[in-house]
Write a protein that holds these residues in place. Structure first.
Motif, PDB file in Angstrom:
ATOM      1  N   LYS A   1      48.465  39.821  38.750  1.00  0.00           N
ATOM      2  CA  LYS A   1      47.224  41.454  37.766  1.00  0.00           C
ATOM      3  C   LYS A   1      46.492  40.722  38.178  1.00  0.00           C
ATOM      4  CE  LYS A   1      49.976  39.905  33.958  1.00  0.00           C
ATOM      5  NZ  LYS A   1      50.128  39.467  31.969  1.00  0.00           N
ATOM      6  N   GLU A   2      45.556  40.642  39.167  1.00  0.00           N
ATOM      7  CA  GLU A   2      44.680  40.393  40.132  1.00  0.00           C
ATOM      8  C   GLU A   2      44.275  39.142  40.872  1.00  0.00           C
ATOM      9  OE1 GLU A   2      40.985  41.332  36.334  1.00  0.00           O
ATOM     10  OE2 GLU A   2      41.894  38.465  36.278  1.00  0.00           O
TER      11      GLU A   2
ATOM     12  N   ASP B   1      36.068  39.412  38.597  1.00  0.00           N
ATOM     13  CA  ASP B   1      34.754  39.022  38.304  1.00  0.00           C
ATOM     14  C   ASP B   1      34.283  40.504  38.762  1.00  0.00           C
ATOM     15  OD1 ASP B   1      34.847  36.758  37.431  1.00  0.00           O
ATOM     16  OD2 ASP B   1      34.690  35.818  39.405  1.00  0.00           O
TER      17      ASP B   1
ATOM     18  N   ASP C   1      44.326  49.042  29.724  1.00  0.00           N
ATOM     19  CA  ASP C   1      44.240  47.918  29.696  1.00  0.00           C
ATOM     20  C   ASP C   1      43.149  46.438  30.323  1.00  0.00           C
ATOM     21  OD1 ASP C   1      46.566  47.786  28.192  1.00  0.00           O
ATOM     22  OD2 ASP C   1      48.068  47.928  30.853  1.00  0.00           O
ATOM     23  N   TRP C   2      42.711  46.757  31.481  1.00  0.00           N
ATOM     24  CA  TRP C   2      41.872  46.413  32.228  1.00  0.00           C
ATOM     25  C   TRP C   2      40.122  46.198  31.029  1.00  0.00           C
ATOM     26  CZ3 TRP C   2      36.840  47.503  33.724  1.00  0.00           C
ATOM     27  CH2 TRP C   2      37.040  46.169  34.719  1.00  0.00           C
TER      28      TRP C   2
ATOM     29  N   VAL D   1      40.353  47.072  27.949  1.00  0.00           N
ATOM     30  CA  VAL D   1      40.487  45.702  26.668  1.00  0.00           C
ATOM     31  C   VAL D   1      39.782  44.605  26.884  1.00  0.00           C
ATOM     32  CG1 VAL D   1      41.845  45.160  25.119  1.00  0.00           C
ATOM     33  CG2 VAL D   1      42.428  47.350  25.512  1.00  0.00           C
ATOM     34  N   ARG D   2      40.088  43.959  28.061  1.00  0.00           N
ATOM     35  CA  ARG D   2      39.504  42.726  27.859  1.00  0.00           C
ATOM     36  C   ARG D   2      37.824  42.912  29.484  1.00  0.00           C
ATOM     37  NH1 ARG D   2      44.220  43.427  31.026  1.00  0.00           N
ATOM     38  NH2 ARG D   2      43.135  43.047  33.201  1.00  0.00           N
ATOM     39  N   ASN D   3      37.397  44.238  29.858  1.00  0.00           N
ATOM     40  CA  ASN D   3      36.064  44.111  29.852  1.00  0.00           C
ATOM     41  C   ASN D   3      35.566  45.254  29.623  1.00  0.00           C
ATOM     42  OD1 ASN D   3      36.293  42.333  32.987  1.00  0.00           O
ATOM     43  ND2 ASN D   3      38.443  42.825  32.205  1.00  0.00           N
ATOM     44  N   PRO D   4      34.781  45.259  28.739  1.00  0.00           N
ATOM     45  CA  PRO D   4      34.247  46.028  27.463  1.00  0.00           C
ATOM     46  C   PRO D   4      32.693  46.311  28.441  1.00  0.00           C
ATOM     47  CG  PRO D   4      34.070  44.158  26.532  1.00  0.00           C
ATOM     48  CD  PRO D   4      35.149  44.098  27.857  1.00  0.00           C
TER      49      PRO D   4
END
Length: 310
Positions: free
Chosen positions: A180-181, A257, A298-299, A301-304
């Motif tokens: 996923k990452e 990151d 989707d990314w 949502v986790r990384n505003p």
């Protein structure tokens, strides 16, 4: 010698002045130089254009023929030049947009073209595009810059369109393709591919690798289709904007990151038309590109703090 408009201007100047010496003063030329030029024009046209004596210069029959044509052609050429200049510089006729690599141009052109005609100019060089806009040859330019790097200097007015993370494209057989990452350090032994440009992205990438504890291997700067091929055959890992649509058979994977960011800017000439509206269309085009990527959505949502600028 081919006859040119400047030759017709010389013939008309001599006829209007009534003598070669007065015409030379009017044209800012030395009389011997103008006399020599007139002789070359006469040779090209097949005969004498003026009868010259102490009283001045009078057109011959051939000279009258040439003057009749010159009096039509010269104003027509001037009118054509003025009309072309008005067409090229008038903001009311069309939008003139330049862009480097990015996801925004297609959607922006589609939106602008619904209002008026659009012409485009693409280049790998943000500095070339900015220079064209400063000279009035473009209304808007779309360019990118990595990290916190600023836009090219000059007199253009700049707005941020988006800030995107840089993801990687992996071939289907890559051992990390199912993750996923991935951490940048996990790709330490890879060769790399990216699209070219005159910015500092390659330097920013090298610095990111140094922070991750390694020096990158071979870096191929080439077009995106070649980048995709190199990833497909396992020759390289491709660095790309998160809005990029992964070619068939390749896997897009985010980097942990966010070691690399890419910002897109819209620069405009001070006289460019519909500035606020065009900026809104550029942002809408970017937002549309984001919607086409479920992975990036989707990314986000986790990384505003990334994506289309507010």
């Amino acid at each position: 010698m081919d006859l040119e408009l400047r030759h017709l201007r010389i013939v008309r100047a001599v006829a209007d002045a009534g003598s070669v010496s007065k015409a030379a003063n009017f044209l800012g030329l030395a009389q011997p130089a103008l006399t020599a030029q007139l002789k070359r024009i006469e040779r090209a046209l097949g005969g004498a254009l003026f009868e010259r004596d102490r009283r001045g210069a009078r057109p011959t029959q051939l000279g009258e023929l040439v003057l009749d044509r010159a009096r039509v052609l010269l104003p027509a050429a001037r009118e054509l030049q003025e009309e072309a200049l008005r067409f090229a510089t008038s903001p009311s006729i069309r939008y003139r947009v330049g862009a480097t690599n990015g996801c925004v141009l297609g959607g922006l052109v589609d939106r602008l073209a619904a209002e008026r005609p659009v012409t485009t100019h693409t280049s790998l060089s943000a500095y070339e595009l900015s220079g064209m806009a400063e000279l009035g040859r473009l209304d808007y330019v779309l360019v990118g810059a990595c990290g916190d790097t600023g836009v090219p200097g000059g007199t253009l007015e700049w707005e941020t369109v988006s800030t995107d993370p840089v993801f990687v494209l992996l071939g289907p057989g890559h051992h990390l393709a199912g993750e996923k990452e991935v951490k940048l350090a996990e790709l330490a032994g890879e060769q790399w591919a990216m699209t070219p440009g005159d910015g500092c992205f390659a330097d920013c990438f090298a610095m990111a690798c140094a922070r991750a504890g390694f020096t990158p291997g071979t870096i191929y700067e080439t077009d995106m289709s070649t980048c995709a091929h190199l990833a497909q055959v396992g020759r390289a890992v491709v660095l790309c904007q998160a809005t990029h649509q992964a070619p068939a058979g390749l896997v897009m994977v985010p980097l942990v990151d966010v070691p690399l960011r890419w910002r897109q800017f819209l620069g405009r000439h001070p006289t460019a038309p519909d500035a606020a509206w065009v900026l809104a269309q550029a942002k809408a085009a970017h937002a549309e590109a984001v919607r086409h990527s479920s992975l990036y959505q989707d990314w986000l949502v986790r990384n505003p703090g990334f994506g289309t600028a507010p």
